[in-house]
Enzyme design. Structure first.
Site, PDB file in Angstrom:
ATOM      1  N   TYR A  70       0.833  -1.216   0.000  1.00  0.00           N
ATOM      2  CA  TYR A  70       0.000   0.000   0.000  1.00  0.00           C
ATOM      3  C   TYR A  70       0.864   1.262   0.000  1.00  0.00           C
ATOM      4  O   TYR A  70       0.475   2.279  -0.587  1.00  0.00           O
ATOM      5  CB  TYR A  70      -0.997  -0.012   1.170  1.00  0.00           C
ATOM      6  CG  TYR A  70      -2.195  -0.882   0.845  1.00  0.00           C
ATOM      7  CD1 TYR A  70      -3.278  -0.376   0.146  1.00  0.00           C
ATOM      8  CD2 TYR A  70      -2.198  -2.223   1.187  1.00  0.00           C
ATOM      9  CE1 TYR A  70      -4.355  -1.178  -0.199  1.00  0.00           C
ATOM     10  CE2 TYR A  70      -3.268  -3.043   0.851  1.00  0.00           C
ATOM     11  CZ  TYR A  70      -4.341  -2.509   0.156  1.00  0.00           C
ATOM     12  OH  TYR A  70      -5.391  -3.319  -0.191  1.00  0.00           O
ATOM     13  N   HIS A  79     -15.184   2.778  -1.389  1.00  0.00           N
ATOM     14  CA  HIS A  79     -14.155   1.830  -0.959  1.00  0.00           C
ATOM     15  C   HIS A  79     -13.056   2.477  -0.128  1.00  0.00           C
ATOM     16  O   HIS A  79     -11.971   1.916   0.006  1.00  0.00           O
ATOM     17  CB  HIS A  79     -13.560   1.107  -2.185  1.00  0.00           C
ATOM     18  CG  HIS A  79     -14.538   0.190  -2.852  1.00  0.00           C
ATOM     19  ND1 HIS A  79     -14.364  -0.308  -4.132  1.00  0.00           N
ATOM     20  CD2 HIS A  79     -15.712  -0.329  -2.411  1.00  0.00           C
ATOM     21  CE1 HIS A  79     -15.391  -1.091  -4.436  1.00  0.00           C
ATOM     22  NE2 HIS A  79     -16.226  -1.106  -3.417  1.00  0.00           N
ATOM     23  N   CYS A  93      -0.133   2.277  16.986  1.00  0.00           N
ATOM     24  CA  CYS A  93      -0.665   3.398  17.757  1.00  0.00           C
ATOM     25  C   CYS A  93       0.238   3.647  18.965  1.00  0.00           C
ATOM     26  O   CYS A  93       0.564   2.706  19.703  1.00  0.00           O
ATOM     27  CB  CYS A  93      -2.082   3.088  18.212  1.00  0.00           C
ATOM     28  SG  CYS A  93      -2.731   4.344  19.334  1.00  0.00           S
TER      29      CYS A  93
HETATM   30  P1  OAD Z   1     -11.396  -3.091 -12.542  1.00  0.00           P
HETATM   31  O1  OAD Z   1      -9.928  -3.178 -12.676  1.00  0.00           O
HETATM   32  O2  OAD Z   1     -12.139  -4.324 -12.138  1.00  0.00           O
HETATM   33  O3  OAD Z   1     -12.030  -2.600 -13.912  1.00  0.00           O
HETATM   34  C1  OAD Z   1     -11.501  -1.508 -14.593  1.00  0.00           C
HETATM   35  C2  OAD Z   1     -12.333  -1.253 -15.821  1.00  0.00           C
HETATM   36  O4  OAD Z   1     -11.859  -0.067 -16.441  1.00  0.00           O
HETATM   37  C3  OAD Z   1     -12.262  -2.360 -16.865  1.00  0.00           C
HETATM   38  O5  OAD Z   1     -13.586  -2.713 -17.252  1.00  0.00           O
HETATM   39  C4  OAD Z   1     -11.505  -1.724 -18.045  1.00  0.00           C
HETATM   40  O6  OAD Z   1     -11.964  -2.169 -19.297  1.00  0.00           O
HETATM   41  C5  OAD Z   1     -11.831  -0.259 -17.839  1.00  0.00           C
HETATM   42  N1  OAD Z   1     -10.827   0.678 -18.355  1.00  0.00           N
HETATM   43  C6  OAD Z   1      -9.490   0.491 -18.513  1.00  0.00           C
HETATM   44  N2  OAD Z   1      -8.906   1.618 -18.956  1.00  0.00           N
HETATM   45  C7  OAD Z   1      -9.889   2.550 -19.077  1.00  0.00           C
HETATM   46  C8  OAD Z   1      -9.923   3.918 -19.466  1.00  0.00           C
HETATM   47  N3  OAD Z   1      -8.811   4.562 -19.827  1.00  0.00           N
HETATM   48  N4  OAD Z   1     -11.117   4.567 -19.456  1.00  0.00           N
HETATM   49  C9  OAD Z   1     -12.250   3.904 -19.092  1.00  0.00           C
HETATM   50  N5  OAD Z   1     -12.276   2.625 -18.713  1.00  0.00           N
HETATM   51  C10 OAD Z   1     -11.113   1.948 -18.696  1.00  0.00           C
HETATM   52  O7  OAD Z   1     -11.707  -1.868 -11.553  1.00  0.00           O
HETATM   53  P2  OAD Z   1     -13.028  -1.581 -10.698  1.00  0.00           P
HETATM   54  O8  OAD Z   1     -14.240  -1.974 -11.467  1.00  0.00           O
HETATM   55  O9  OAD Z   1     -12.920  -0.198 -10.206  1.00  0.00           O
HETATM   56  O10 OAD Z   1     -11.496  -2.494  -4.613  1.00  0.00           O
HETATM   57  O11 OAD Z   1     -12.831  -2.597  -9.503  1.00  0.00           O
HETATM   58  C11 OAD Z   1     -13.729  -2.586  -8.423  1.00  0.00           C
HETATM   59  C12 OAD Z   1     -12.959  -2.796  -7.139  1.00  0.00           C
HETATM   60  O12 OAD Z   1     -12.180  -3.985  -7.225  1.00  0.00           O
HETATM   61  C13 OAD Z   1     -11.944  -1.702  -6.826  1.00  0.00           C
HETATM   62  O13 OAD Z   1     -12.539  -0.581  -6.186  1.00  0.00           O
HETATM   63  C14 OAD Z   1     -10.970  -2.391  -5.926  1.00  0.00           C
HETATM   64  C15 OAD Z   1     -10.893  -3.751  -6.603  1.00  0.00           C
HETATM   65  O14 OAD Z   1     -10.603  -4.833  -5.779  1.00  0.00           O
HETATM   66  C16 OAD Z   1     -10.915  -1.771  -3.611  1.00  0.00           C
HETATM   67  O15 OAD Z   1      -9.951  -1.067  -3.780  1.00  0.00           O
HETATM   68  C17 OAD Z   1     -11.575  -1.905  -2.291  1.00  0.00           C
END
Ligand code: OAD
Length: 250
Positions: free
Chosen positions: A69, A122, A153
């Site tokens: 992280y 998130h 802490c």
């Molecule tokens: P993902 O990595 O699952 O999906 C990212 C999406 O963005 C994919 O569908 C890609 O096709 C699309 N993508 C890539 N480049 C792009 C661009 N330039 N413009 C638009 N779209 C693009 O990410 P999330 O759906 O956000 O959890 O994932 C959901 C959660 O899973 C995240 O919040 C994270 C992860 O585990 C936490 O951090 C708690």
């Protein structure tokens, strides 16, 4: 669901009295922050989410998780909002109400672009949290930490962890409640850069559609919630959002 013309989606967005925008990792991809599930560059194609994004993983190897992280925090500090973040912030400011931005992203790029009221489902990777509820009757007021990997802490000895929601954890109740309410009352829901693989965020497009909203997805690739969309734009955030949300040039 169909490939929509940008102009028709733009007209819908500009005419709607209330708009809800849900963003995912793709929103920040063009700022240089990796997504999770893209086949080559996605974090979960290289790292194990169970080891790095769960309480069990943190308890098993706190230093490994803290260091991972810390690297991601550095990447967020180095990144800048892209043209998509900026176009959305300008749209929100120009409307002065009627636009709700909901993000799954733990970076602060919407905020730095000017979207201060973004609902963060998130959490916030730049914040620290205490691993356990403070064991003292009066919680550690100072919240000062003894440096370390992870820090502890200074008061109760608790391990410090990043302020993100890990797999198996509840979303902040106020955030998901506010997001659901916004999804149910909007006229247009714009979903940008999410795979739709993670719930309950993935359900917001369906909630909006069930309540009568016109649902638009911006994503260069197929997502798991494309079937919820009335219109899909196969484009990227930094290209599509300025075109959809920017002020018309005459
Ligand atoms: P993902 O990595 O699952 O999906 C990212 C999406 O963005 C994919 O569908 C890609 O096709 C699309 N993508 C890539 N480049 C792009 C661009 N330039 N413009 C638009 N779209 C693009 O990410 P999330 O759906 O956000 O959890 O994932 C959901 C959660 O899973 C995240 O919040 C994270 C992860 O585990 C936490 O951090 C708690």
């Amino acid at each position: 669901m169909h490939e929509a013309s940008l102009q028709s989606v733009r007209e819908r967005l500009q005419a709607a009295a209330s708009v809800c925008v849900l963003t995912g990792a793709g929103m920040s991809a063009e700022s240089g922050i990796p997504t999770f599930r893209d086949a080559l560059a996605g974090l979960w194609s290289r790292f194990d989410p169970a080891a790095l994004a769960s309480e069990e993983g943190f308890r098993a190897d706190p230093q490994l998780v803290w260091d991972w992280y810390a690297q991601r925090r550095d990447a967020v500090h180095r990144a800048e909002p892209n043209a998509g973040h900026r176009a959305l912030a300008a749209f929100v400011a120009a409307r002065a109400g009627g636009v709700t931005v909901i993000t799954q992203n733990v970076d602060d790029l919407h905020q730095r672009a000017g979207c201060r009221d973004t609902i963060r489902l998130h959490g916030d990777i730049l914040q620290d949290r205490w691993l356990e509820a403070c064991p003292r009757t009066v919680a550690c007021h100072a919240r000062s930490a003894v440096p370390g990997r992870p820090p502890r802490c200074a008061d109760c000895g608790n391990l410090v962890r990043p302020g993100v929601v890990w797999f198996g954890e509840m979303l902040p109740v106020h955030a998901i409640d506010a997001a659901e309410a916004a999804a149910r009352r909007c006229e247009v829901m714009l979903v940008v850069g999410t795979s739709g693989a993670v719930w309950p965020a993935a359900g917001l497009a369906g909630s909006a559609r069930a309540a009568g909203a016109f649902v638009v997805i911006v994503n260069p690739h197929a997502s798991e919630i494309d079937a919820q969309a009335h219109a899909v734009l196969r484009s990227t955030a930094a290209v599509a959002l300025p075109a959809l949300l920017g002020t018309p040039t005459r």
